[in-house]
Design a protein around this motif. Sequence first.
Motif, PDB file in Angstrom:
ATOM      1  N   LEU A 167      54.774 -39.188 -18.344  1.00 45.45           N
ATOM      2  CA  LEU A 167      55.303 -39.293 -16.982  1.00 45.45           C
ATOM      3  C   LEU A 167      56.829 -39.401 -17.013  1.00 45.45           C
ATOM      4  O   LEU A 167      57.517 -38.733 -16.232  1.00 45.45           O
ATOM      5  N   PHE A 168      57.338 -40.219 -17.908  1.00 46.14           N
ATOM      6  CA  PHE A 168      58.792 -40.399 -17.987  1.00 46.14           C
ATOM      7  C   PHE A 168      59.492 -39.099 -18.400  1.00 46.14           C
ATOM      8  O   PHE A 168      60.600 -38.809 -17.926  1.00 46.14           O
ATOM      9  N   SER A 169      58.847 -38.312 -19.244  1.00 47.10           N
ATOM     10  CA  SER A 169      59.457 -37.047 -19.665  1.00 47.10           C
ATOM     11  C   SER A 169      59.652 -36.103 -18.481  1.00 47.10           C
ATOM     12  O   SER A 169      60.529 -35.232 -18.511  1.00 47.10           O
ATOM     13  N   LEU A 170      58.851 -36.289 -17.437  1.00 42.45           N
ATOM     14  CA  LEU A 170      58.957 -35.436 -16.250  1.00 42.45           C
ATOM     15  C   LEU A 170      60.012 -35.926 -15.265  1.00 42.45           C
ATOM     16  O   LEU A 170      60.607 -35.124 -14.544  1.00 42.45           O
ATOM     17  N   VAL A 171      60.218 -37.251 -15.217  1.00 42.70           N
ATOM     18  CA  VAL A 171      61.069 -37.811 -14.159  1.00 42.70           C
ATOM     19  C   VAL A 171      62.319 -38.525 -14.661  1.00 42.70           C
ATOM     20  O   VAL A 171      63.203 -38.857 -13.871  1.00 42.70           O
ATOM     21  N   GLY A 172      62.392 -38.771 -15.955  1.00 37.21           N
ATOM     22  CA  GLY A 172      63.490 -39.578 -16.492  1.00 37.21           C
ATOM     23  C   GLY A 172      64.860 -38.997 -16.246  1.00 37.21           C
ATOM     24  O   GLY A 172      65.831 -39.737 -16.027  1.00 37.21           O
ATOM     25  N   GLN A 173      64.967 -37.653 -16.250  1.00 41.09           N
ATOM     26  CA  GLN A 173      66.271 -37.025 -16.061  1.00 41.09           C
ATOM     27  C   GLN A 173      66.742 -37.068 -14.612  1.00 41.09           C
ATOM     28  O   GLN A 173      67.897 -36.758 -14.316  1.00 41.09           O
ATOM     29  N   SER A 174      65.859 -37.448 -13.693  1.00 41.04           N
ATOM     30  CA  SER A 174      66.228 -37.513 -12.277  1.00 41.04           C
ATOM     31  C   SER A 174      66.584 -38.928 -11.840  1.00 41.04           C
ATOM     32  O   SER A 174      66.636 -39.231 -10.650  1.00 41.04           O
ATOM     33  N   GLY A 175      66.804 -39.816 -12.816  1.00 39.04           N
ATOM     34  CA  GLY A 175      67.216 -41.177 -12.493  1.00 39.04           C
ATOM     35  C   GLY A 175      66.081 -42.119 -12.168  1.00 39.04           C
ATOM     36  O   GLY A 175      66.303 -43.181 -11.577  1.00 39.04           O
ATOM     37  N   CYS A 176      64.876 -41.744 -12.551  1.00 33.73           N
ATOM     38  CA  CYS A 176      63.707 -42.598 -12.288  1.00 33.73           C
ATOM     39  C   CYS A 176      63.306 -43.362 -13.547  1.00 33.73           C
ATOM     40  O   CYS A 176      63.568 -42.923 -14.669  1.00 33.73           O
ATOM     41  N   ALA A 177      62.653 -44.485 -13.346  1.00 34.23           N
ATOM     42  CA  ALA A 177      62.128 -45.288 -14.445  1.00 34.23           C
ATOM     43  C   ALA A 177      60.645 -45.540 -14.198  1.00 34.23           C
ATOM     44  O   ALA A 177      60.181 -45.549 -13.055  1.00 34.23           O
ATOM     45  N   VAL A 178      59.905 -45.733 -15.280  1.00 28.73           N
ATOM     46  CA  VAL A 178      58.462 -45.951 -15.211  1.00 28.73           C
ATOM     47  C   VAL A 178      58.152 -47.355 -15.720  1.00 28.73           C
ATOM     48  O   VAL A 178      58.653 -47.771 -16.771  1.00 28.73           O
ATOM     49  N   PHE A 179      57.312 -48.070 -14.963  1.00 24.46           N
ATOM     50  CA  PHE A 179      56.950 -49.437 -15.335  1.00 24.46           C
ATOM     51  C   PHE A 179      55.435 -49.624 -15.253  1.00 24.46           C
ATOM     52  O   PHE A 179      54.771 -49.015 -14.418  1.00 24.46           O
ATOM     53  N   LEU A 180      54.929 -50.493 -16.132  1.00 25.12           N
ATOM     54  CA  LEU A 180      53.510 -50.868 -16.118  1.00 25.12           C
ATOM     55  C   LEU A 180      53.431 -52.376 -15.979  1.00 25.12           C
ATOM     56  O   LEU A 180      54.102 -53.109 -16.713  1.00 25.12           O
ATOM     57  N   THR A 181      52.644 -52.847 -15.028  1.00 23.30           N
ATOM     58  CA  THR A 181      52.520 -54.286 -14.814  1.00 23.30           C
ATOM     59  C   THR A 181      51.082 -54.739 -14.967  1.00 23.30           C
ATOM     60  O   THR A 181      50.146 -53.932 -14.932  1.00 23.30           O
TER      61      THR A 181
END
Length: 319
Positions: free
Chosen positions: A76-90
């Motif tokens: 998921l991060f590989s798809l959105v990381g370059q657009s300034g997004c971060a991925v979190f799991l809680t």
Amino acid sequence: MTPKASHADIVMEATQSTSAAAKSRVAASWHRSVIKHGLDPDEHRAPDRIEQKSLQFRMETLEKFMTVASPRLDALFSLVGQSGCAVFLTDTDGIILDQRLSDADAMAFEGWGLTTGADWSEEKEGTNGIGTCLTEQRHVIIHQDEHFYTRNTGMSCIDAPIYGSNGQLVAALDLSSARADQTEAFNRLIAAQVAQTARAIEAANFRAAFSSARIIVAESDDAEASTLLAIDESDLVIGATREARRVFGLQRTGDLVARPATDILGREDGPTGFEKAEKAAVIRALARAGNNVSQAARQLGIGRATLYRRMKRLGLEDS
């Protein structure tokens, strides 16, 4: 000229309205934040963080789940990381256990309090992607000024709940962005990917929990849910995802009482059940043997003449 109302004023006005909470899920969450949790939208304290020892315990408790989830978070991060997004799991308490973010954005998200060990429950942070997703147990998009706290209105958060192999809520998947130019349309586009990733994690975790069972993928009217059944060597259903439990009317949570797959899937079963199983076994043996009866008989551990008699009784003599 009337001055523009502040974010806190808008939140408090909606909270005091008798109809706002009924019309809007965001307003309902704002209402909970004020009335139930006693929060003030203008409070500027940083999010709470639990101690490292407590964080380590939570991570160890969910170690197997997190191992399964990790490559899906990477994807998921590989798809959105370059657009300034971060991925979190809680976890289910809203404590961030794992994260994926770029080095360039790390300081920004740290400043927002989006980091491992931070408590993003609705009880602590009011309306926000993680906490509201967990409270309402549904996919949510909390876009900028839909957040409860004024200090969080620069963020956009897209979240999806993840359910464990026992049908109970186990985690929330969050994708956050602090970009001021992020649009609601872009959020909706990303939300589909977040939902797909949550579903992939749920399915992989279920398969890992029932690694020795046969997994059946069933149909559902919910395209954003994993509808899986685990069936053992005796054709008994021993596990089901949350959506499968809903579809087939099974107990909502906990270990399943084993039931014949034919009962749950709605296929006929009864006096001819053993005959059907025998017929299926003979057909499989013939298929493996390329319809060579002698070879199929050896696979089944019976004589060639015996197999011919069984084939005749089962209506397979012409095959």
